[in-house]
Write an enzyme that holds these catalytic residues in place. Structure first.
Site, PDB file in Angstrom:
ATOM      1  N   ARG A  22       6.839   6.472  -0.320  1.00  0.00           N
ATOM      2  CA  ARG A  22       6.789   5.557  -1.467  1.00  0.00           C
ATOM      3  C   ARG A  22       6.066   6.201  -2.636  1.00  0.00           C
ATOM      4  NH1 ARG A  22       1.614   4.446  -2.066  1.00  0.00           N
ATOM      5  NH2 ARG A  22       0.253   4.143  -0.256  1.00  0.00           N
ATOM      6  N   GLY A  23       6.224   5.616  -3.802  1.00  0.00           N
ATOM      7  CA  GLY A  23       5.451   6.062  -4.940  1.00  0.00           C
ATOM      8  C   GLY A  23       4.011   5.601  -4.815  1.00  0.00           C
ATOM      9  N   GLN A  30      -0.407   6.309  -4.667  1.00  0.00           N
ATOM     10  CA  GLN A  30      -1.431   7.157  -4.068  1.00  0.00           C
ATOM     11  C   GLN A  30      -1.923   6.548  -2.760  1.00  0.00           C
ATOM     12  OE1 GLN A  30      -3.762   7.359  -7.780  1.00  0.00           O
ATOM     13  NE2 GLN A  30      -3.158   9.503  -7.959  1.00  0.00           N
ATOM     14  N   TYR A  35      -4.955   0.907   1.309  1.00  0.00           N
ATOM     15  CA  TYR A  35      -5.267   0.325   2.619  1.00  0.00           C
ATOM     16  C   TYR A  35      -4.412  -0.907   2.847  1.00  0.00           C
ATOM     17  CZ  TYR A  35      -7.703  -2.742   5.918  1.00  0.00           C
ATOM     18  OH  TYR A  35      -7.999  -3.599   6.950  1.00  0.00           O
ATOM     19  N   HIS A  36      -3.925  -1.069   4.081  1.00  0.00           N
ATOM     20  CA  HIS A  36      -3.272  -2.309   4.493  1.00  0.00           C
ATOM     21  C   HIS A  36      -3.989  -2.834   5.725  1.00  0.00           C
ATOM     22  CE1 HIS A  36      -0.068  -1.796   1.659  1.00  0.00           C
ATOM     23  NE2 HIS A  36       0.395  -0.706   2.230  1.00  0.00           N
ATOM     24  N   ALA A  87      -1.483  -4.402  -5.119  1.00  0.00           N
ATOM     25  CA  ALA A  87      -0.962  -3.040  -5.256  1.00  0.00           C
ATOM     26  C   ALA A  87       0.560  -3.055  -5.216  1.00  0.00           C
ATOM     27  CB  ALA A  87      -1.506  -2.153  -4.138  1.00  0.00           C
ATOM     28  N   GLY A 110       7.094  -2.127  -1.461  1.00  0.00           N
ATOM     29  CA  GLY A 110       6.975  -3.297  -2.319  1.00  0.00           C
ATOM     30  C   GLY A 110       5.575  -3.572  -2.812  1.00  0.00           C
ATOM     31  N   ILE A 111       5.020  -4.746  -2.455  1.00  0.00           N
ATOM     32  CA  ILE A 111       3.748  -5.188  -3.014  1.00  0.00           C
ATOM     33  C   ILE A 111       2.781  -5.611  -1.906  1.00  0.00           C
ATOM     34  CG2 ILE A 111       4.888  -5.964  -5.121  1.00  0.00           C
ATOM     35  CD1 ILE A 111       4.568  -8.851  -4.151  1.00  0.00           C
ATOM     36  N   CYS A 146      -5.821   4.069  -4.851  1.00  0.00           N
ATOM     37  CA  CYS A 146      -4.840   4.431  -5.874  1.00  0.00           C
ATOM     38  C   CYS A 146      -5.381   5.451  -6.869  1.00  0.00           C
ATOM     39  CB  CYS A 146      -4.333   3.186  -6.597  1.00  0.00           C
ATOM     40  SG  CYS A 146      -3.521   2.027  -5.477  1.00  0.00           S
TER      41      CYS A 146
END
Length: 240
Positions: A87-88, A90, A93-94, A162, A175-176, A193
């Site tokens: 993905r685009g 940097q 965290y998830h 994000a 996505g988001i 990021c």
């Protein structure tokens, strides 16, 4: 200065009449690698006109991910798994308490404009936050959606959501991610990021003092998404 993304016309993203994306919510935590494999396969099927568009809402177990612009030094403390992605963006965290929405749309059917698509995702987040009287804002030099924090000092802002996207054959995925009630200390192990300025931090809806639930956010997010991208159709997780 007016942010250029704010002036984009978002109406065409609704797509042609009758174009309805499926809307799926997974209650259990979903492994990041499994989610990525699913998105890859689903995007290919959408491009081949073998599957319908899909918005997939979920939460991940704690994981750090790096986009195509990520730097190794942005991971300060690898306390959780670290995964490089296509993905685009940097390093981010998830984890539990964060609403991730993976958006798989065919932009050829909607509007083949990546810059406008990212702005449309930003607008979706901003409208979601507005449902809770939180003013989310874009920043030309910083990706994502931000809230001003005058309580922390002049010029302080925190990131509340994000964005990271990828496209193949004009089909979007990734996505988001909106911070509802994640453990914010987990962001301390990274440079989120790539932003190093101490005036800029990370927050969540609960951190802002709002007694919201994930279900509350899901309702607001769907309404906001439909106002930008058009109608959706709720489906059970196992039917996606």
């Amino acid at each position: 200065m007016v942010n250029g993304r704010e002036t984009l016309d978002l109406t065409p993203f609704a797509g042609p009449p009758g174009n309805v994306a499926a809307w799926r919510i997974s209650d259990a935590l979903v492994d990041y690698a499994e989610a990525t494999a699913f998105m890859e396969a689903r995007a290919a099927a959408i491009a081949a006109h073998q599957a319908e568009e899909l918005v997939w809402l979920l939460e991940h177990p704690p994981v750090y991910t790096s986009g195509t612009s990520g730097k190794p030094e942005d991971l300060r403390d690898p306390r959780f798994p670290f995964i490089a992605t296509g993905r685009g963006g940097q390093v981010t965290y998830h984890g539990p308490g964060q609403r991730v929405a993976y958006v798989m749309l065919d932009l050829k059917r909607r509007r083949p404009d990546v810059r406008a698509y990212v702005a449309a995702l930003e607008e979706t987040i901003i409208r979601t936050l507005d449902a809770f009287n939180v003013r989310g804002e874009r920043r030309e030099d910083r990706v994502g959606v931000w809230v001003k924090r005058p309580d922390k000092g002049e010029g302080h802002e925190d990131k509340i959501a994000a964005i990271g996207v990828r496209l193949k054959r004009w089909v979007t995925f990734h996505g988001i991610a909106i911070n509802v009630e994640p453990d914010l200390s987990h962001f301390q192990a990274i440079v989120p990021c790539g932003v190093t300025d101490p005036r800029y931090g990370v927050t969540s809806l609960v951190d802002l003092g709002l007694p919201v639930t994930m279900a509350d956010v899901d309702v607001a997010l769907r309404q906001a998404f439909e106002s930008v991208f058009g109608a959706t159709r709720a489906i059970l997780p196992e039917t996606a």
